[in-house]
Write a protein that holds these residues in place. Structure first.
Motif, short mmCIF file in Angstrom:
data_model
loop_
_atom_site.label_atom_id
_atom_site.label_comp_id
_atom_site.label_asym_id
_atom_site.label_seq_id
_atom_site.Cartn_x
_atom_site.Cartn_y
_atom_site.Cartn_z
N GLN A 96 -15.32 3.80 -9.11
CA GLN A 96 -16.12 4.28 -7.97
C GLN A 96 -17.57 3.88 -8.21
OE1 GLN A 96 -14.94 7.61 -6.09
NE2 GLN A 96 -16.51 7.27 -4.54
N VAL A 119 -18.39 3.66 -2.70
CA VAL A 119 -17.33 2.66 -2.55
C VAL A 119 -16.36 2.75 -3.73
CG1 VAL A 119 -16.84 0.23 -2.20
CG2 VAL A 119 -19.02 1.16 -1.46
N THR A 120 -15.05 2.81 -3.40
CA THR A 120 -14.05 2.81 -4.46
C THR A 120 -13.39 1.44 -4.52
OG1 THR A 120 -13.61 5.09 -3.90
CG2 THR A 120 -12.03 4.02 -5.35
N TYR A 121 -13.41 0.84 -5.68
CA TYR A 121 -12.67 -0.40 -5.89
C TYR A 121 -11.37 0.00 -6.56
CZ TYR A 121 -17.17 -2.60 -5.06
OH TYR A 121 -18.36 -2.99 -4.50
N ASP A 122 -10.27 0.02 -5.79
CA ASP A 122 -9.06 0.51 -6.44
C ASP A 122 -8.25 -0.57 -7.11
OD1 ASP A 122 -8.63 -0.08 -3.83
OD2 ASP A 122 -6.88 1.17 -3.63
N GLU A 123 -8.61 -1.83 -6.92
CA GLU A 123 -7.99 -2.87 -7.75
C GLU A 123 -9.10 -3.81 -8.21
OE1 GLU A 123 -4.89 -4.99 -5.76
OE2 GLU A 123 -3.74 -3.18 -5.38
N LEU A 124 -9.05 -4.18 -9.46
CA LEU A 124 -10.08 -5.05 -10.01
C LEU A 124 -9.44 -6.34 -10.49
CD1 LEU A 124 -11.66 -2.19 -12.03
CD2 LEU A 124 -12.71 -3.28 -10.07
N SER A 178 0.84 -1.21 0.00
CA SER A 178 0.00 0.00 0.00
C SER A 178 0.87 1.25 0.00
CB SER A 178 -0.98 -0.02 1.18
OG SER A 178 -0.30 -0.38 2.34
N ARG A 194 -5.32 -2.12 -12.22
CA ARG A 194 -6.14 -0.98 -12.56
C ARG A 194 -5.43 -0.18 -13.63
NH1 ARG A 194 -5.34 2.77 -7.20
NH2 ARG A 194 -3.35 3.66 -7.80
N GLY A 245 -8.99 2.49 -10.84
CA GLY A 245 -10.06 1.66 -10.32
C GLY A 245 -11.41 2.24 -10.67
N ARG A 294 -10.58 -8.46 -19.27
CA ARG A 294 -11.62 -8.71 -18.26
C ARG A 294 -11.77 -10.23 -18.07
NH1 ARG A 294 -14.99 -4.21 -17.81
NH2 ARG A 294 -14.67 -2.70 -19.48
N TYR A 306 -4.58 -8.83 -10.24
CA TYR A 306 -5.39 -7.68 -9.86
C TYR A 306 -4.74 -6.46 -10.47
CZ TYR A 306 -7.47 -10.82 -6.57
OH TYR A 306 -8.13 -11.89 -6.03
#
Lengths: 341, 105, 107
Positions: C45, C49-54, B14, C38, C43, C11, C36
């Motif tokens: 939003q 909620v923020t998904y910063d890694e997909l 992080s 981005r 990522g 994807r 994982y």
């Protein structure tokens, strides 16, 4: 003679049955038997064996074959400014000599000590003797000799001992030892940036503008860095065998992860349904990622192939890719280039 | 374009991502890996760990940005101890975007 | 023949389409790695909620240079949705390749 072993001794084997794997630079691997070696001209040398680390020495009489004769007889060549690595049969220990050191007439592959056959404890049936360097260069239980373009850096140096294995001047004076002319082993490569104090770690957030390169590389560094990346896709069951084979080839560091893969066969089909789409389209595989010096590539590729070839002609043994690397950094010390490997 | 691969301590990920963001590097790919360096893993007490869990970050940056990305990562994750990891940079031939179906470099 | 290593980040839900398309074009051999990641959008939003890694799927393919464009186009078309997050394809030259089974320096 006291016995100091770093690693467990390999299982005993008579000299006649000893296989010695030899590999010249960019040449195929060949195996020489101890019998062939013993047939070469034998010499006797009375020299000190000096362990500077334990401050101990003893003058002993070795009988064996000159290392230079051995290299000549089996045409184990290397670059004129290259190196030889001498491996122990335990598969872990190895040390290196520069060409000039290796060709010195005092360097022996000894099989007799003080008139007796060399005992297992003292490195029998065959050990290296380098009387003008520290004792750790005299590799016991010799099982393999390989040529390298760059110094592959022996195991003792990895463990932080003297950079070149040279004896202190007091030892040289006590026994009247002269160093061979020519090049010694390389001192450990430390990049210019590593000798400088490392940059202070900012306590606040690291801003983009703060993180400018402290040693901006010149554009010539690319392609001359001498490093290669290897990606090997292999059977997961060969994970440990591959680790051991790489270790024996002098490649200690690696990164590995599980992947899913398949070759041209598009996965596996059951015998009952040999046609149509494969029942198992992807198989679990292990991927090894290595960062090594260019000179180590043939040895690493061969180690991976040897460990992974099932030899039954069946598909799925895997693939090895060799990729370019233009820069490398060891984070903890800031070493760059080959020193980072 | 250059591909920058970093092998890092998982607990530093992080920090690494936060510093990369501040330096303007937003895109990356993360992969959990196992590995070891020249210390051959670690010995604690009577146990020997041949491989240690690491996290790998891969980013692709412009040629002239590669050094800045490396420096940013290095400063963000360094503890000075063995096991901090390595960063290596590989040249790429081309980069294509799937969304725009175009070549980016 | 020069070889190229394609790193396609796609994807995960587009994987069957991409595989099918690659197969019809004659590309069978590949490696799949769940990763994982981005892109430059950092990522996604969704509400607060923020998904910063997909989750993404990384496909690795080694192809001959003359079929490289064909493979890239196949992936681009099969993995395409038109929204951010479709992924990227990186092309890296491969110096050498070895087949372990035969020990030969060929694919």
């Amino acid at each position: 003679m006291p016995v100091i072993n770093l690693y467990p001794a390999p299982t005993p084997i008579p000299l006649e049955g000893l296989p010695i794997e030899v590999c010249g630079l960019e040449k195929p691997l060949q195996t020489v038997s101890g019998r062939e070696l013993a047939a070469l001209q034998s010499v006797t040398l009375t020299v000190p064996l000096i362990c500077q680390i334990f401050n101990w020495s003893e003058v002993v009489e070795w009988e064996g074959v000159r290392f230079a004769d051995f290299l000549e007889a089996f045409r184990i060549e290397t670059h004129p400014e290259g190196y030889y690595a001498i491996y122990s049969r335990d598969g872990v220990y190895f040390e290196t000599l520069s060409v000039d050191e290796a060709r010195d007439p005092r360097v022996l592959l000894a099989h007799r000590l003080n008139g007796e056959p060399l005992s297992e404890a003292n490195g029998g049936p065959l050990r290296l003797v380098v009387p003008f360097l520290q004792g750790y260069k005299s590799v016991k239980w010799v099982g393999s000799v390989r040529g390298f373009r760059k110094d592959p850096i022996g195991i003792k140096r990895l463990l932080g001992q003297s950079p070149t294995g040279q004896l202190h001047s007091e030892w040289l004076a006590r026994y009247g030892i002269t160093l061979p002319p020519g090049r010694p082993g390389d001192p450990p490569a430390i990049s210019a940036s590593a000798t400088r104090p490392s940059p202070a770690i900012p306590s606040g957030p690291v801003l983009g503008s703060l993180a400018t390169p402290s040693d901006a590389p010149d554009s010539t560094r690319e392609d001359q860095i001498g490093l290669k990346g290897i990606l090997a896709f292999i059977r997961p069951s060969k994970h440990q065998a591959t680790r051991q084979a790489l270790e024996a080839a002098g490649v200690i560091s690696y990164t590995t992860f599980r992947v899913l893969g398949r070759g041209r066969q598009r996965g596996l089909r059951f015998a009952a349904t040999p046609e149509g789409p494969p029942a198992i389209p992807f198989l679990p595989k292990q991927c090894f990622s290595l960062l090594i010096e260019e000179s180590q590539v043939p040895a690493a590729v061969e180690a991976i192939q040897k460990a992974n070839r099932t030899g039954k002609g069946e598909h799925g043994d895997g693939k090895i890719l060799v990729l370019d690397v233009s820069d490398a950094v060891r984070i903890s010390t800031d070493e760059r280039g080959p020193a980072a490997v | 374009m250059k591909m920058v691969w970093a092998i890092l301590r998982p607990e530093k990920i992080s920090d690494a991502i936060a510093s990369l963001e501040k330096a303007g590097f937003y895109a990356f790919t993360r992969l959990d890996v196992m590995g070891r360096g020249r210390q051959k893993g670690i010995v604690t007490g009577s146990s020997r760990y041949e491989e240690i869990a690491k996290t790998s970050l891969m980013l692709v940056v412009e040629d002239h940005e590669a050094d800045r990305a490396v420096e940013t990562l290095k400063i963000a994750v360094r503890t000075g101890n063995p096991g901090d990891g390595k960063i290596f940079v590989s040249p790429l031939g081309a980069v294509y975007s799937i969304r725009t179906k175009s070549r980016e470099s | 023949m020069n070889l190229q290593l394609l790193w396609a980040i796609i994807r995960p839900d587009k994987k069957p389409q991409v595989l099918h398309r690659l197969e019809t074009e004659g590309f069978y051999a590949m490696t799949e790695i769940p990763v994982y990641g981005r892109g430059k959008q950092r990522g996604i939003q969704v509400g607060s909620v923020t998904y910063d890694e997909l989750a993404k799927t990384l496909l690795l393919l080694t192809v001959e240079e003359d079929r490289c464009q064909q493979a890239i186009q196949a992936i681009q078309e099969a993995a395409h949705t038109g929204h951010p997050g479709d992924g990227k394809i990186f092309v890296q030259p491969v110096g050498q390749v070895f087949t372990v089974r035969t020990g030969q320096p060929e694919l």
